[in-house]
Design an enzyme around this catalytic site. Structure first.
Site, PDB file in Angstrom:
ATOM      1  N   ASP A 214       0.832  -1.194   0.000  1.00  0.00           N
ATOM      2  CA  ASP A 214       0.000   0.000   0.000  1.00  0.00           C
ATOM      3  C   ASP A 214       0.876   1.258   0.000  1.00  0.00           C
ATOM      4  O   ASP A 214       1.861   1.336   0.737  1.00  0.00           O
ATOM      5  CB  ASP A 214      -0.858  -0.034   1.283  1.00  0.00           C
ATOM      6  N   GLU A 282       2.091   0.017  -4.748  1.00  0.00           N
ATOM      7  CA  GLU A 282       1.130   1.013  -5.226  1.00  0.00           C
ATOM      8  C   GLU A 282       1.783   2.389  -5.201  1.00  0.00           C
ATOM      9  O   GLU A 282       2.200   2.858  -4.146  1.00  0.00           O
ATOM     10  CB  GLU A 282      -0.111   1.024  -4.316  1.00  0.00           C
TER      11      GLU A 282
HETATM   12  C1  BGC Z   1      -5.683   1.947  -0.380  1.00  0.00           C
HETATM   13  C2  BGC Z   1      -6.912   2.602   0.163  1.00  0.00           C
HETATM   14  C3  BGC Z   1      -6.599   3.101   1.560  1.00  0.00           C
HETATM   15  C4  BGC Z   1      -5.334   3.969   1.574  1.00  0.00           C
HETATM   16  C5  BGC Z   1      -4.807   4.151   2.938  1.00  0.00           C
HETATM   17  C6  BGC Z   1      -4.776   3.145  -0.484  1.00  0.00           C
HETATM   18  O1  BGC Z   1      -4.073   3.367  -1.512  1.00  0.00           O
HETATM   19  O2  BGC Z   1      -5.851   1.293  -1.597  1.00  0.00           O
HETATM   20  O3  BGC Z   1      -8.021   1.764   0.153  1.00  0.00           O
HETATM   21  O4  BGC Z   1      -7.660   3.851   2.027  1.00  0.00           O
HETATM   22  O5  BGC Z   1      -4.306   3.398   0.813  1.00  0.00           O
HETATM   23  O6  BGC Z   1      -4.246   2.976   3.405  1.00  0.00           O
END
Ligand code: BGC
Ligand code: MG
Length: 550
Positions: A214, A282
């Site tokens: 994440d 990500e």
């Molecule tokens: C996740 C979200 C989340 C955020 C904070 C993001 O990129 O995909 O769903 O709310 O990170 O963790």
């Protein structure tokens, strides 16, 4: 159902450490996939029960959104224990069973590590906030107020307001890029880094094949806490945060994308290496996403793949935009590896976002399976589900509550998966679902589509199988991706295999003179048009032409 499970011996990450290249990954939002307990919330046992279905799609790996212990303020992206399963999702032994079941079916398992922040209920934070001297005092990002009592700088939270929250116990602010209940960990502390590497080690030893990481570009913040400069109006595009969010008004050079990120990613890769595990990071950045991907996936000691936001934008990408994105990847991430997605648990489903007809959905799926990179399919997109309309009373997502009604949050893409048509809850639960099942989804349920040879689900199976049948598509290189009006075309090459891919990205029929070569037709099952003796192809609206060099 056509179950093509692969033998478990096909999972040997150590002797096949490149398994992730070109993989087709299926994202599962566990709350909404399959409930096995009747509490209206999906769980790990439910996912395990659906592994035969997932294998039948031809999926290489599942990515399961967080199922760790959590107060669920951000539905699991706020973790209070990294090394346990939240009781609502099951137990560690349910997880072990899931991994075993998936592996036996030839499906790998990626879990979603949320390392940038924890929940404020995590014992680390509970200790850290007590005073400035405790053993974990510097595990989070604490800062004194300015002389006038206001926050130390202009950083904003994606979920609204300042990124700084006051804490009366320490008489200091703490940083949160998301909810106030998601305090940011301080990656300048080596103890924090080591604790997080231990978390990765814990799950690797439990048998996971890798991680979705994440918000990896948010890990490290600027130690000097410098304010971000404003972003010029014309650059405020909105893929990461909705247009209505002033978070888009800053150039995020100090609160994220810091160079020290790379040091941590290198350590994480070293922990993963003995297991042959892979990570997809990500990278949320509307301006420099691809450049960061290039930086983070270069060489073989950082990330394996980065998750790209380019095709998650509001508008369906045109032929020209696809060529432009792929050309930029070649320029700034030539040595790296993208992971493409059209939908996920944070974005409006692409069937709705792009106002896509079934023909468009088919063509875009075929395109995704032909592009260089790995691919992420979000649960339900194989059914062509549109965004569900969730009433304000039913909204659960705090992000939606904050920006309602201009932005309705993320619940519309998180409603339960629909398995059966003849059941008001779509076969998702015997209880009351945590978010209502969209009644308009029921006719698109798995059971309805399995019975209809023309249904989209079969197209997904064929497109995935097509990719798997051709190494040129899964791991090959490509020549320049070119656009000619509404046509986008390119060749994928691996060893002696060359595949020509041509896509008519418009609702009009057209003729196209194909690049020179002796091309044999393939992709009949995907509705491919056939090249004439003269080297022309007549394409119907939204039609593809796939051919292999003789
Ligand atoms: C996740 C979200 C989340 C955020 C904070 C993001 O990129 O995909 O769903 O709310 O990170 O963790
Ligand atoms: Mg349940």
């Amino acid at each position: 159902m056509n179950i093509q499970s692969k033998p478990s011996s096909s999972i040997d990450n150590v002797t096949n450490p490149d398994w992730w290249r070109g993989a087709v990954i299926y994202q599962i939002y566990p709350r909404s996939y399959q409930d096995s307990t009747g509490d209206g919330i999906g769980d790990l046992a439910g996912i395990a029960a659906r592994i035969p279905y997932i294998a039948s799609l031809g999926i290489d790996a599942i990515w399961i959104s967080p199922f760790f212990t959590s107060p669920m303020k951000d539905f699991g992206y706020d973790v209070s224990d990294y090394c346990d399963v939240d009781p609502m999702f099951g137990s560690l032994s349910d997880f072990d069973h899931l991994v075993e079941t998936a592996h036996a079916a030839g499906v790998r398992v990626l879990i979603d590590l949320v390392l940038s922040h924890t929940s404020d209920q995590h014992p680390w934070f509970k200790e850290s906030r007590t005073d400035r001297e405790n053993a974990k005092a510097d595990w989070y990002v604490w800062a004194d107020p300015k002389a006038d009592g206001t926050p130390p700088n202009n950083w904003l939270s994606i979920f609204g307001g300042s990124a700084w929250q006051w804490n009366g116990e320490r008489m200091q602010y703490f940083l949160h890029n998301f909810l106030t209940s998601q305090p940011d960990l301080n990656f300048h502390s080596m103890s924090v880094q080591n604790a997080l590497l231990d978390v990765a080690q814990f799950w690797l030893e439990r048998g996971v094949d890798g991680f979705r990481l994440d918000t990896i570009n948010f890990y490290v913040h600027d130690k000097q806490l410098r304010s971000n400069p404003p972003l010029p109006q014309e650059l405020r595009n909105a893929t990461i945060a909705p247009q209505v969010n002033p978070y888009n008004h800053q150039e995020h050079i100090y609160d994220r994308n810091r160079p020290e990120n790379l040091d941590f990613l290198r350590k994480l890769r070293a922990v993963m290496k003995p297991f042959g595990a892979a990570a997809v990071g990500e990278v949320g950045d509307a301006q420099k996403g691809l450049e960061i991907m290039g930086e983070y996936t270069a060489g073989d000691d950082l990330m394996h793949m980065c998750y790209a936001f380019e095709f998650l934008a509001n508008k369906r990408p045109s032929a020209l935009e696809i060529a432009d994105v792929m050309g930029r990847v070649d320029r700034v991430a030539a040595d790296g590896w993208p992971c493409w997605a059209f939908s996920n648990h944070d974005m409006m489903r692409h069937a709705t976002r792009w106002e896509a007809s079934p023909e468009i959905l088919r063509l875009m799926t075929t395109l995704m399976m032909c592009l260089r990179g790995s691919a992420c399919i979000y649960q339900g997109e194989e059914l062509g589900l549109g965004e569900a309309d969730v009433a304000y009373e039913d909204i659960q997502d705090p992000y939606g509550i904050e920006f309602w009604p201009e932005f309705k949050g993320r619940d519309g893409c998180r409603t339960p998966m629909v398995w059966k048509q003849d059941n008001q809850n779509g076969g998702f639960t015997e209880g009351k679902p945590w978010l209502p099942v969209a009644s308009e989804h029921l006719p698109q349920s798995v059971s309805a589509q399995e019975a209809d040879e023309q249904a989209l689900i079969h197209h997904y199976r064929r497109a995935i199988a097509f990719r798997h049948a051709h190494k040129a598509l899964s791991i090959g290189e490509h020549d320049e991706v070119k656009a000619d009006g509404d046509i986008v075309y390119f060749q994928r090459v691996h060893k002696s295999e060359t595949i020509l891919c041509i896509f008519n990205m418009s609702g009009s029929a057209t003729n196209f003179a194909v690049p020179e070569g002796n091309w044999n037709p393939i992709g009949d099952a995907l509705g491919s048009a056939v090249i004439s003796q003269l080297g022309n192809v007549a394409l119907d609206p939204w039609q593809v032409c796939l051919a292999i060099k003789a």
